[in-house]
Design a protein around this motif. Structure first.
Motif, PDB file in Angstrom:
ATOM      1  N   VAL A   1       0.846  -1.193   0.000  1.00  0.00           N
ATOM      2  CA  VAL A   1       0.000   0.000   0.000  1.00  0.00           C
ATOM      3  C   VAL A   1       0.879   1.240   0.000  1.00  0.00           C
ATOM      4  CG1 VAL A   1      -1.812   1.277   1.186  1.00  0.00           C
ATOM      5  CG2 VAL A   1      -1.778  -1.210   1.330  1.00  0.00           C
ATOM      6  N   ALA A   2       0.500   2.234  -0.799  1.00  0.00           N
ATOM      7  CA  ALA A   2       1.195   3.519  -0.812  1.00  0.00           C
ATOM      8  C   ALA A   2       0.182   4.638  -0.620  1.00  0.00           C
ATOM      9  CB  ALA A   2       1.944   3.714  -2.132  1.00  0.00           C
ATOM     10  N   VAL A   3       0.470   5.577   0.295  1.00  0.00           N
ATOM     11  CA  VAL A   3      -0.454   6.675   0.569  1.00  0.00           C
ATOM     12  C   VAL A   3       0.297   7.998   0.635  1.00  0.00           C
ATOM     13  CG1 VAL A   3      -2.025   5.172   1.869  1.00  0.00           C
ATOM     14  CG2 VAL A   3      -0.285   6.491   3.093  1.00  0.00           C
ATOM     15  N   LYS A   4      -0.439   9.075   0.359  1.00  0.00           N
ATOM     16  CA  LYS A   4       0.093  10.420   0.557  1.00  0.00           C
ATOM     17  C   LYS A   4       0.027  10.739   2.048  1.00  0.00           C
ATOM     18  CE  LYS A   4       0.562  13.581  -2.110  1.00  0.00           C
ATOM     19  NZ  LYS A   4       1.806  14.282  -2.569  1.00  0.00           N
ATOM     20  N   VAL A   5       1.151  11.077   2.613  1.00  0.00           N
ATOM     21  CA  VAL A   5       1.246  11.285   4.050  1.00  0.00           C
ATOM     22  C   VAL A   5       0.364  12.440   4.515  1.00  0.00           C
ATOM     23  CG1 VAL A   5       2.832  12.087   5.850  1.00  0.00           C
ATOM     24  CG2 VAL A   5       3.516  10.247   4.303  1.00  0.00           C
ATOM     25  N   ASP A   6       0.317  13.527   3.755  1.00  0.00           N
ATOM     26  CA  ASP A   6      -0.353  14.739   4.234  1.00  0.00           C
ATOM     27  C   ASP A   6      -1.833  14.821   3.885  1.00  0.00           C
ATOM     28  OD1 ASP A   6       0.090  14.981   1.552  1.00  0.00           O
ATOM     29  OD2 ASP A   6       0.787  17.063   1.628  1.00  0.00           O
ATOM     30  N   THR A   7      -2.390  13.771   3.258  1.00  0.00           N
ATOM     31  CA  THR A   7      -3.824  13.796   2.919  1.00  0.00           C
ATOM     32  C   THR A   7      -4.522  12.463   3.173  1.00  0.00           C
ATOM     33  OG1 THR A   7      -3.484  13.130   0.605  1.00  0.00           O
ATOM     34  CG2 THR A   7      -3.440  15.503   1.093  1.00  0.00           C
ATOM     35  N   GLY A   8      -3.788  11.370   3.232  1.00  0.00           N
ATOM     36  CA  GLY A   8      -4.402  10.056   3.342  1.00  0.00           C
ATOM     37  C   GLY A   8      -4.864   9.497   2.013  1.00  0.00           C
ATOM     38  N   ALA A   9      -4.574  10.192   0.911  1.00  0.00           N
ATOM     39  CA  ALA A   9      -4.964   9.713  -0.418  1.00  0.00           C
ATOM     40  C   ALA A   9      -4.167   8.457  -0.754  1.00  0.00           C
ATOM     41  CB  ALA A   9      -4.720  10.791  -1.465  1.00  0.00           C
ATOM     42  N   VAL A  10      -4.859   7.421  -1.179  1.00  0.00           N
ATOM     43  CA  VAL A  10      -4.211   6.153  -1.504  1.00  0.00           C
ATOM     44  C   VAL A  10      -3.730   6.201  -2.951  1.00  0.00           C
ATOM     45  CG1 VAL A  10      -4.492   3.664  -1.677  1.00  0.00           C
ATOM     46  CG2 VAL A  10      -5.669   4.928   0.133  1.00  0.00           C
ATOM     47  N   LEU A  11      -2.439   5.975  -3.152  1.00  0.00           N
ATOM     48  CA  LEU A  11      -1.850   6.031  -4.487  1.00  0.00           C
ATOM     49  C   LEU A  11      -1.806   4.663  -5.158  1.00  0.00           C
ATOM     50  CD1 LEU A  11       1.137   8.403  -3.683  1.00  0.00           C
ATOM     51  CD2 LEU A  11      -0.986   9.004  -4.856  1.00  0.00           C
ATOM     52  N   ALA A  12      -1.706   3.613  -4.347  1.00  0.00           N
ATOM     53  CA  ALA A  12      -1.648   2.254  -4.903  1.00  0.00           C
ATOM     54  C   ALA A  12      -2.058   1.256  -3.835  1.00  0.00           C
ATOM     55  CB  ALA A  12      -0.247   1.925  -5.417  1.00  0.00           C
ATOM     56  N   ILE A  13      -2.784   0.247  -4.252  1.00  0.00           N
ATOM     57  CA  ILE A  13      -3.119  -0.895  -3.393  1.00  0.00           C
ATOM     58  C   ILE A  13      -2.862  -2.142  -4.224  1.00  0.00           C
ATOM     59  CG2 ILE A  13      -4.919  -2.140  -2.153  1.00  0.00           C
ATOM     60  CD1 ILE A  13      -6.366   0.468  -1.700  1.00  0.00           C
ATOM     61  N   ALA A  14      -1.841  -2.877  -3.871  1.00  0.00           N
ATOM     62  CA  ALA A  14      -1.488  -4.085  -4.624  1.00  0.00           C
ATOM     63  C   ALA A  14      -1.673  -5.312  -3.747  1.00  0.00           C
ATOM     64  CB  ALA A  14      -0.052  -4.004  -5.125  1.00  0.00           C
ATOM     65  N   SER A  15      -2.235  -6.348  -4.330  1.00  0.00           N
ATOM     66  CA  SER A  15      -2.390  -7.620  -3.636  1.00  0.00           C
ATOM     67  C   SER A  15      -1.945  -8.722  -4.585  1.00  0.00           C
ATOM     68  CB  SER A  15      -3.850  -7.829  -3.219  1.00  0.00           C
ATOM     69  OG  SER A  15      -4.017  -9.043  -2.516  1.00  0.00           O
ATOM     70  N   TYR A  16      -1.137  -9.637  -4.068  1.00  0.00           N
ATOM     71  CA  TYR A  16      -0.613 -10.721  -4.912  1.00  0.00           C
ATOM     72  C   TYR A  16      -0.854 -12.056  -4.224  1.00  0.00           C
ATOM     73  CZ  TYR A  16       2.576 -13.708  -7.503  1.00  0.00           C
ATOM     74  OH  TYR A  16       3.092 -14.728  -8.262  1.00  0.00           O
ATOM     75  N   PRO A  17      -1.302 -13.075  -4.989  1.00  0.00           N
ATOM     76  CA  PRO A  17      -1.587 -13.059  -6.432  1.00  0.00           C
ATOM     77  C   PRO A  17      -2.866 -12.284  -6.735  1.00  0.00           C
ATOM     78  CG  PRO A  17      -2.164 -15.177  -5.494  1.00  0.00           C
ATOM     79  CD  PRO A  17      -1.482 -14.413  -4.399  1.00  0.00           C
ATOM     80  N   THR A  18      -3.010 -11.951  -8.006  1.00  0.00           N
ATOM     81  CA  THR A  18      -4.157 -11.148  -8.412  1.00  0.00           C
ATOM     82  C   THR A  18      -4.913 -11.866  -9.520  1.00  0.00           C
ATOM     83  OG1 THR A  18      -4.848  -8.933  -9.105  1.00  0.00           O
ATOM     84  CG2 THR A  18      -2.801  -9.793 -10.075  1.00  0.00           C
ATOM     85  N   TYR A  19      -5.829 -11.159 -10.155  1.00  0.00           N
ATOM     86  CA  TYR A  19      -6.648 -11.743 -11.219  1.00  0.00           C
ATOM     87  C   TYR A  19      -7.022 -10.654 -12.216  1.00  0.00           C
ATOM     88  CZ  TYR A  19     -10.614  -9.652  -8.726  1.00  0.00           C
ATOM     89  OH  TYR A  19     -11.470  -8.775  -8.118  1.00  0.00           O
ATOM     90  N   ASN A  20      -7.670 -11.052 -13.292  1.00  0.00           N
ATOM     91  CA  ASN A  20      -8.020 -10.129 -14.367  1.00  0.00           C
ATOM     92  C   ASN A  20      -9.532  -9.940 -14.405  1.00  0.00           C
ATOM     93  OD1 ASN A  20      -8.377  -8.688 -16.726  1.00  0.00           O
ATOM     94  ND2 ASN A  20      -7.029  -9.968 -17.964  1.00  0.00           N
TER      95      ASN A  20
END
Length: 733
Positions: free
Chosen positions: A411-430
């Motif tokens: 998970v990646a977030v903007k520290v000063d707003t809480g906006a989520v930049l990426a949420i990755a989960s593995y394995p994944t699907y299409n």
């Protein structure tokens, strides 16, 4: 005498004249009235009209990333449907239309929709038809079987006795031939006695062929008849007509004959058959980055029966498509459109004389997420490569050294707003192939459809120590210069004496202060700090930082578990002991948190105690139009951390990356980074979980990233994917 005869003649002539006049006057009146009717009809203005209302599907809003990159758009398709109210009346007209549409479909390389489950299998032969009844249809039950039973009863077909056929056999009757003469003859009315003397399957087929106008009889004494059409045509018509009935073709349920047809077929159909058909335009979701962000975006689908009351109360049609999961469900109120109404007026011959949009459809709104799709892709690729690298680096001579790593989350977030930049989960699907893959995905032991970033909870390991250090400093249990003599094995309690990880490597940390304790991840130091602080204070402060609390994200998430006596008591577990406090202080015991919670906890610490809500919604706009509103960052809690304490914990986290456990990955990195690694024990039969949480730049924190690798063996190893995400975000390399 002559006068009388003349008088009679005059009277007769007069009567005849009057009669002729009456006839002519009557004829003139008839012609005048009837002629007016014919004239009126010739102008296309019949005296009676029928109106019907057809829904106009509203456009569903589309989904974009923070930079305006399309993630989910609408793909429009055209279905050719048969319309019950204006379908031809006679069987011959119906058959002619169906054959013509089938021919047009072949000409335009369009395939008709597959037939549903049928009681008969019909094959064309040179002699006629070979018809077999299928036992599996009769044993399966369901709505189609019930409709077929009602159809047979309605045709007064005798099902026969149990001796006639075995309903469990694969084929009830085989080898039934209907001859083809190749000539047209007058069709007589169906006579019930004509089919009474045939076996059950043959009686049913005979009745169906008659019902659909597919038999020609030489005379009323002819009991079998011959096929009106070629065997190939009859096979097409019999199965298609029967499928239409079993699909409940009615005014409420149009029958889809062709799905997703091309525009040439649309034009051909509308020109050749202006009655009895309609072109239904539908929109499906198209994923512009197939295979990426699947856990975030979610899917759409028809309303389930248990959802019907909820959605119809909000004005949805019963067959509406709604968001089922992910962003599609979370932002359904924005994305949904409101269907319009097309009113169609037909004359009493079925001709469409007027169409009018009486209610305009309202398109749904476009939703812009905080996600950066480029960063999302980088995160998913990095996470997958990270898992594989750990497996590759596992020592074949050392069991449980990461060879069993198979899953993780980032998970990646903007520290000063809480906006989520990426949420990755593995394995994944299409998402684009979900329907085809669903069977495999459900049975996959690695649970690729599980969003591990939000729905899996993990022991935080040593990443927990940073918060414990901050809490101890705030409660003045220690200060920056407090020295604890870490002699490896903690011997305060006689019945529980845990050891620091360094003991396994033949050493001790010795006299150590808080900054160095964070850098070296000294268990002994945090055993003592945890004992002095107490479990209640640990839990109180860690919850302020966001652990064990909802993050506020719009998607479904687990809230995790904050270890402590309350959790044990509420769940009927063993009583809390002092030794449990020692384990809780180093991120073990009952502590379980999601990767997103750990990331938001890190963000709160480097925000000096300001806890923002994690969020995915950036802004909402009209469909193809102006921005309606932009989401504002929301503060969930404020528990200020003093500048002095803030600098202490930040310095410790910087040292972890420069000189501590993560130095192998981040030493010399062009962006100064702060962070903490964690290695959490799980089962004795599995490698430890690997955890790392980090922020950058150190001087002015902008982004926080957390990665968990199940069975990753060492917290350091979770740093590969974090470094790749930083590379993308800061343009390194």
């Amino acid at each position: 005498m002559k006068k009388r005869e003349n008088l009679l003649r005059f009277v007769a002539v007069g009567v005849l004249f009057c009669a002729v006049c009456v006839i002519y006057i009557g004829r003139l009146i008839y012609l005048q009235v009837a002629g007016q009717d014919y004239y009126t009809m010739s102008l296309g203005q019949p005296t009676t009209y029928v109106t019907r209302r057809v829904p106009i599907q509203a456009i569903r809003g589309e989904i974009y990333d923070r930079n305006g990159e399309a993630l989910v758009t609408n793909l429009y398709s055209y279905d050719l449907q048969l319309e019950y109210s204006s379908f031809p009346d006679t069987e011959a007209e119906k058959n002619t239309m169906l054959l013509g549409l089938a021919e047009a479909g072949e000409r335009h390389d369009e395939e008709q929709t597959p037939l549903g489950s049928l009681p008969v299998q019909v094959d064309a032969t040179s002699e006629g038809l070979l018809v077999s009844f299928r036992g599996d249809f009769f044993t399966s039950g369901g709505a189609r079987f019930r409709r077929f039973a009602a159809l047979v009863d309605g045709m007064h077909v005798d099902w026969g006795t149990e001796d006639d056929a075995d309903p469990t056999s694969p084929l009830l009757t085989a080898g039934m031939y209907i001859p083809y003469s190749g000539t047209d003859r007058d069709v007589s009315d169906a006579v019930e006695s004509r089919i009474r003397n045939l076996p059950p399957a043959e009686r049913c087929v005979q009745a169906l062929l008659e019902r659909y106008g597919l038999l020609t009889y030489a005379s009323r004494s002819d009991t079998t008849g011959t096929l009106t059409y070629t065997p190939e045509e009859t096979a097409v018509l019999l199965t298609r007509r029967l499928d239409m009935e079993l699909a409940d073709f009615s005014t409420a349920a149009p029958y889809t004959l062709f799905s997703d047809i091309a525009l040439p077929m649309v034009s051909h159909a509308e020109e050749a058959w202006y009655r009895g058909i309609r072109i239904h335009i539908s929109a499906s979701r198209q994923y512009e980055y197939p295979g990426y962000a699947s856990h975030i975006l979610g899917e759409v689908g028809k309303i389930n029966p248990d959802e019907l009351e909820y959605y119809t109360a909000q004005g949805y049609a019963m067959d509406a498509v709604v968001g089922k999961s992910g962003v599609e469900a979370a932002f359904e109120p924005y994305l949904r459109g409101v269907d319009g109404v097309l009113t169609i007026t037909e004359d009493n011959y079925g001709n469409v004389v007027k169409t009018e949009v009486t209610t305009d459809p309202i398109a749904g709104h476009n939703v812009y997420l905080t996600i950066d799709i480029g960063m999302q892709m980088a995160a998913e690729i990095a996470l997958a490569e990270n898992v594989q690298q750990i497996r590759d680096e596992a020592d074949p001579e050392k069991p449980l050294s990461g060879e069993d790593a198979a899953a993780g989350a980032l998970v990646a977030v903007k520290v000063d707003t809480g906006a989520v930049l990426a949420i990755a989960s593995y394995p994944t699907y299409n998402l684009a192939t979900l329907r085809q893959d669903i069977g495999i995905l459900i049975n996959d032991e690695t649970s690729p459809m599980l969003n591990r970033a939000l729905q899996s909870a993990y022991a935080p390991g040593s990443t927990f120590k940073v918060g414990v250090a901050a809490a101890a400093l705030e409660e003045e249990v220690i200060d920056k210069d407090t020295i604890i003599d870490a002699q490896g094995t903690y011997t305060v309690y006689e019945d529980y004496q845990p050891s620091c990880w360094v003991v396994g490597h033949g050493g001790v940390h010795g006299k150590i202060k808080v900054v160095e304790a964070i850098q070296e991840s000294c268990n002994y130091f945090f055993f003592e700090v945890g004992r002095l602080l107490g479990i209640e204070k640990i839990g109180e402060h860690m919850e302020r930082y966001g652990l064990g609390k909802p993050t506020g994200i719009e998607l479904y998430e687990k809230t995790g578990i904050m270890a402590g006596p309350d959790y044990r008591d509420e769940n009927g577990l063993d009583k809390w002991s002092p030794g449990d406090t020692l384990q809780a202080a180093i991120g073990q015991s009952d502590n379980l948190f999601t990767p997103l919670q750990i990331c938001m906890y890190t963000s709160t610490l480097v925000n000096q105690g300001v806890r923002y809500s994690a969020h995915l919604l950036d802004r909402v706009s009209e469909y193809g139009g102006d921005v309606l509103f932009k989401a504002a960052p929301a503060v969930l809690d404020e528990n200020p951390i003093s500048d002095e304490i803030y600098e202490i914990i930040r310095e410790g986290m910087k040292n972890v990356m420069d000189n501590g456990s993560a130095a192998r990955i981040f030493a010399g990195y062009p962006i100064t980074v702060g962070g903490k690694t964690g290695t959490a024990q799980v089962y004795s039969t599995k490698s430890d979980n690997a955890i790392m949480t980090a922020f950058a730049p150190y001087e002015n924190p902008d982004i926080a990233v957390t990665c968990v690798i199940e069975q990753g063996y060492s917290g350091t190893k979770a740093g590969y994917s974090i470094r790749d995400v930083f590379d993308y975000y800061f343009g390194v390399g």
